[in-house]
Design a protein around this motif. Structure first.
Motif, mmCIF file in Angstrom:
data_model
loop_
_atom_site.group_PDB
_atom_site.id
_atom_site.type_symbol
_atom_site.label_atom_id
_atom_site.label_comp_id
_atom_site.label_asym_id
_atom_site.label_seq_id
_atom_site.Cartn_x
_atom_site.Cartn_y
_atom_site.Cartn_z
ATOM 1 N N LEU A 1 17.713 3.090 -7.966
ATOM 2 C CA LEU A 1 18.418 2.013 -8.674
ATOM 3 C C LEU A 1 19.629 1.541 -7.869
ATOM 4 N N GLN A 2 20.315 2.488 -7.262
ATOM 5 C CA GLN A 2 21.508 2.125 -6.488
ATOM 6 C C GLN A 2 21.166 1.273 -5.271
ATOM 7 N N GLN A 3 19.898 1.325 -4.836
ATOM 8 C CA GLN A 3 19.505 0.497 -3.687
ATOM 9 C C GLN A 3 19.664 -0.987 -4.004
ATOM 10 N N MET A 4 19.590 -1.332 -5.282
ATOM 11 C CA MET A 4 19.793 -2.739 -5.655
ATOM 12 C C MET A 4 21.182 -3.185 -5.236
ATOM 13 N N PHE B 1 29.191 2.576 -2.006
ATOM 14 C CA PHE B 1 27.756 2.366 -2.190
ATOM 15 C C PHE B 1 26.958 2.692 -0.930
ATOM 16 N N LEU B 2 27.548 2.426 0.229
ATOM 17 C CA LEU B 2 26.814 2.756 1.460
ATOM 18 C C LEU B 2 26.602 4.260 1.566
ATOM 19 N N PHE B 3 27.538 5.015 1.022
ATOM 20 C CA PHE B 3 27.474 6.469 1.155
ATOM 21 C C PHE B 3 26.365 7.084 0.292
ATOM 22 N N ILE B 4 26.030 6.400 -0.805
ATOM 23 C CA ILE B 4 25.072 6.973 -1.763
ATOM 24 C C ILE B 4 23.725 7.256 -1.099
ATOM 25 N N GLY B 5 23.257 8.481 -1.280
ATOM 26 C CA GLY B 5 21.922 8.854 -0.795
ATOM 27 C C GLY B 5 21.871 9.280 0.657
ATOM 28 N N ARG B 6 23.006 9.195 1.342
ATOM 29 C CA ARG B 6 22.966 9.624 2.744
ATOM 30 C C ARG B 6 23.259 11.112 2.827
ATOM 31 N N LYS B 7 22.550 11.773 3.711
ATOM 32 C CA LYS B 7 22.737 13.216 3.779
ATOM 33 C C LYS B 7 24.042 13.543 4.479
ATOM 34 N N LYS B 8 24.542 14.697 4.089
ATOM 35 C CA LYS B 8 25.825 15.099 4.663
ATOM 36 C C LYS B 8 25.603 15.668 6.059
ATOM 37 N N GLY B 9 26.625 15.602 6.888
ATOM 38 C CA GLY B 9 26.548 16.172 8.217
ATOM 39 C C GLY B 9 25.598 15.398 9.102
ATOM 40 N N SER C 1 0.816 -1.212 0.000
ATOM 41 C CA SER C 1 0.000 0.000 0.000
ATOM 42 C C SER C 1 0.851 1.264 0.000
ATOM 43 N N PHE C 2 2.123 1.125 0.311
ATOM 44 C CA PHE C 2 2.989 2.304 0.324
ATOM 45 C C PHE C 2 3.634 2.469 -1.058
ATOM 46 N N ILE C 3 2.978 3.226 -1.922
ATOM 47 C CA ILE C 3 3.444 3.450 -3.306
ATOM 48 C C ILE C 3 3.913 2.138 -3.943
ATOM 49 N N GLY C 4 3.064 1.147 -3.890
ATOM 50 C CA GLY C 4 3.370 -0.124 -4.557
ATOM 51 C C GLY C 4 4.544 -0.874 -3.953
ATOM 52 N N GLY C 5 4.827 -0.611 -2.685
ATOM 53 C CA GLY C 5 5.948 -1.288 -2.037
ATOM 54 C C GLY C 5 7.276 -0.932 -2.657
ATOM 55 N N SER C 6 7.304 0.178 -3.406
ATOM 56 C CA SER C 6 8.524 0.504 -4.157
ATOM 57 C C SER C 6 9.679 0.896 -3.240
ATOM 58 N N VAL C 7 10.880 0.674 -3.756
ATOM 59 C CA VAL C 7 12.078 0.857 -2.952
ATOM 60 C C VAL C 7 12.778 2.155 -3.311
ATOM 61 N N GLY C 8 12.957 2.986 -2.315
ATOM 62 C CA GLY C 8 13.747 4.200 -2.484
ATOM 63 C C GLY C 8 14.842 4.204 -1.433
ATOM 64 N N SER C 9 15.414 5.369 -1.213
ATOM 65 C CA SER C 9 16.506 5.467 -0.251
ATOM 66 C C SER C 9 16.102 4.984 1.139
#
Lengths: 307, 368
Positions: free
Chosen positions: A177-180, B311-319, A131-139
């Protein structure tokens, strides 16, 4: 009694009474088979339709509740990276979609992690909410998954994940995509630490989720008739220009092609996974240890009596 | 016959004029090479190219990344590596011709080269399945990546694919599993791997081979989770909204560099890579040389760790994060400030209540 009391009064009453707007308020619900189901029956039946055996999509909390011992679980706090990193706007703002989804599901993001016991063994469990946006994966989901894996490693508990997702979240594009890669990296750490990693593929598990952490579980279990695959049905039909065979991409079909280990109905998941974990962790002797303890106590008593 | 993109109509006219002038024998009337006119048109053309190409939209870059004449992986493999031997087969089912894999030599250094190949003409495109890999392709890559790991040979991959192939057979043989295993293998290598996105970096099909220590992108290449067409038809319910979708997804090289997903951009010649293929070679050589040298200074364990941290760093906010460089922890620990900030963000109602309370208290204090 005249017709006023018979028809108009109840009519007025229903008009004045506030109708329950949310689905939660009503006692009845429905299923794909279009039959009315009493909600309590559905809940007692592990959210499986008692009439057509359809395994309905369920929320993370419900999943933890029906899966863990005594319905007890503790939700772990997962880190929250910035919302809407790309300021994504389509026909609607992404941030609005997020807010709506949060309100609907009462979750921060699609993935939730909980700790609890299964057959007396400590386990870390993750689940995705469709139910949360199609279970989609983001950061945020990726971060939650990594956090869950880290918790399993720190506490040396098996990690069980219930996948349910259409894939990566388009509104976070390349970050999604990088979450993969990031989640697979976490799974590698699990494997390095020799921690059992069991994935239950529920309806649906497709796209980036099946192509990353979901398909590399130590043991893959699917719920009956769940859709499992990489590309969506429509995409394949458009590409090859023919209709697909019946049952294509269902759990049973994938199992016949050697893609997964087991197809297990929701009622039996607890037992199957419980047994698997006890065997994998070599905790088979729990009962016999208790028995030997008792024997020892008996012995002690005998010794005491004898002395 | 040259092919032009829709936004290049002015350039097309000028180039055709120029070609005519340079080839007077095929023209009607008096045959004469008008040098002055050639200069003039050449200048005009350069001006126009600069004008059009200095300000490309993301959708235009997408078209450029898919350009028919864009140099393919095979071109780079032939021109950058000596002694390249193409190896085939996954030892289980088939050989996938959408990807070329083999050992070769880059400036006296042994490397494993992987290249997703789209093909140059219709026949080769069909043979190569338009660069869309099947499970066999990923399994071939995994087999050879493990071999490279065994012999301690660095890996260089050229990414150029619309995505993994959606087909019945591919699904039956476990497309998803093959991609997942490919990522798993890439992430567990103890040799350096460098991915160069030369055209389209299409979703899962690309990241399966781009989970690497260094990700380098061509200026006009794209890398995204779904094609702009796909995104437009799902979110806008109109496949023609590609312009909006491409912009919203921020899929250009510069965007990805800003998001710290990629490490480096290789400049393309004016007018795109296909206008001067050879000029590109030097740039790539420089970049590969530099990155290989940088990574060769790390030990095998450090290479694995470098990739993990990246890869762990990607998308994490700074500070506001501690322990970002801790080697055995994967999660981030946030400190108290970000927690409070989040709570306020979530319960916006708290702010007016707090303000109202403060006003009330001050009023009471005043009257007392």
């Amino acid at each position: 009694m005249n017709w006023i009391t018979k028809f108009i009064k109840p009519g007025l009453k229903t008009l004045l009474k506030r109708q329950p707007k949310t689905e939660e308020g009503s006692l009845w619900t429905t299923c794909n088979c279009q039959q009315l189901i009493y909600k309590e029956d559905l809940h007692k039946n592990f959210f499986v339709c008692p009439k057509c055996e359809t395994h309905q999509k369920i929320s993370c909390r419900d999943r933890f509740k029906i899966f863990l011992d005594n319905n007890e679980y503790e939700i772990l706090k997962t880190p929250s990276p910035p919302d809407d990193p790309l300021n994504f706007v389509d026909t609607k703002k992404y941030i609005d979609r997020l807010t709506a989804a949060r309100k609907l599901t009462k979750q921060d993001d699609a993935i939730m992690i909980a700790s609890g016991k299964l057959k007396g063994i400590n386990v870390t469990v993750g689940a995705q909410n469709f139910s949360f946006i199609g279970g989609s994966v983001g950061s945020a989901s990726g971060e939650a998954f990594i956090c869950g894996v880290q918790y399993a490693i720190d506490n040396q508990t098996p990690f069980i994940f219930f996948s349910c997702s259409g894939g990566q979240r388009m509104m976070e594009s390349s970050l999604a995509l990088q979450q993969m890669a990031r989640t697979v990296l976490a799974v590698n750490e699990l494997k390095k630490n020799n921690i059992p990693y069991i994935v239950v593929l529920t309806n649906p598990t497709t796209g980036g989720v099946s192509a990353s952490w979901a398909m590399i579980g130590d043991i893959l279990i699917a719920e009956p008739k769940a859709t499992i695959g990489f590309a969506g049905r429509r995409v394949i039909e458009q590409t090859i220009g023919e209709t697909l065979p019946d049952g294509f991409q269902t759990a049973e079909y994938i199992k016949d092609h050697g893609g997964i280990d087991l197809v297990v109905s929701r009622k039996e998941l607890r037992d199957t996974i419980g047994t698997l974990i006890t065997v994998l962790l070599k905790k088979n002797k729990t009962t016999s240890i208790e028995a030997t303890n008792e024997n020892q106590e008996d012995l002690k008593q005998i010794v005491e009596v004898a002395s | 016959m040259k092919s032009y993109l829709e936004f290049e109509s002015d350039i097309k006219v000028l180039e055709e004029q120029l070609d005519k002038l340079k080839d007077p024998f095929n023209n009607e009337g008096l045959a004469e090479v008008n040098t002055e006119k050639i200069y003039q048109i050449q200048n005009e053309l350069d001006q126009k190219l600069k004008e059009v190409y200095s300000n490309l939209s993301r959708w235009q870059r997408t078209l450029l990344a898919r350009h028919e004449e864009r140099p393919r992986a095979k071109f780079f493999i032939n021109n950058l590596f000596s002694n390249f031997i193409n190896l085939s087969g996954d030892r289980q089912f088939a050989d996938d011709k959408a990807v070329l894999v083999g050992f070769g030599v880059f400036e006296d250094q042994s490397v494993l080269v992987i290249g997703q190949e789209k093909g140059d003409d219709l026949d080769s495109r069909i043979e190569r399945n338009f660069g869309m890999m099947r499970p066999e392709g990923y399994r071939k890559c995994i087999r050879l990546m493990q071999l490279a790991d065994k012999f301690n040979i660095p890996i260089i991959s050229f990414i150029d694919t619309p995505g993994a192939y959606p087909g019945i057979g591919a699904e039956e043989r476990g497309q998803a599993e093959a991609i997942a295993r490919s990522i798993e293998c890439s992430m567990s290598l103890k040799v350096p791997n460098i991915a160069i996105i030369i055209g389209e970096g299409g979703s899962g099909g690309a990241i399966a081979l781009a989970s690497s220590n260094k990700i380098i992108m061509f200026e006009n290449a794209i890398y995204s989770v779904i094609s702009p067409e796909g995104c437009a038809s799902i979110l806008w319910r109109d496949p023609k909204k590609t312009l909006e979708a491409a912009d919203a997804m921020k899929l250009s090289a510069q965007d990805l560099l800003d998001q710290k997903i990629i490490d480096e951009i290789i400049k393309e010649p004016l007018g795109g890579a296909h206008r001067d293929k050879n000029a590109l070679l030097n740039e790539i050589k420089k970049s590969i040389r530099k990155n290989l040298k940088e990574l060769s200074e790390l030990s095998r364990e450090d290479i694995l760790d470098h990739r993990k941290q990246k890869f762990l760093f990607i998308g994490r906010k700074k500070g506001l994060i501690k322990d970002i460089n801790s080697k055995d922890k994967m999660t981030i620990e946030e400190n108290i400030f970000s927690n409070i900030k989040q709570k306020i963000n979530k319960n916006k109602i708290v702010i007016p209540i707090a303000v109202a309370l403060a006003v009330l208290i001050s009023l009471i204090l005043l009257y007392l």
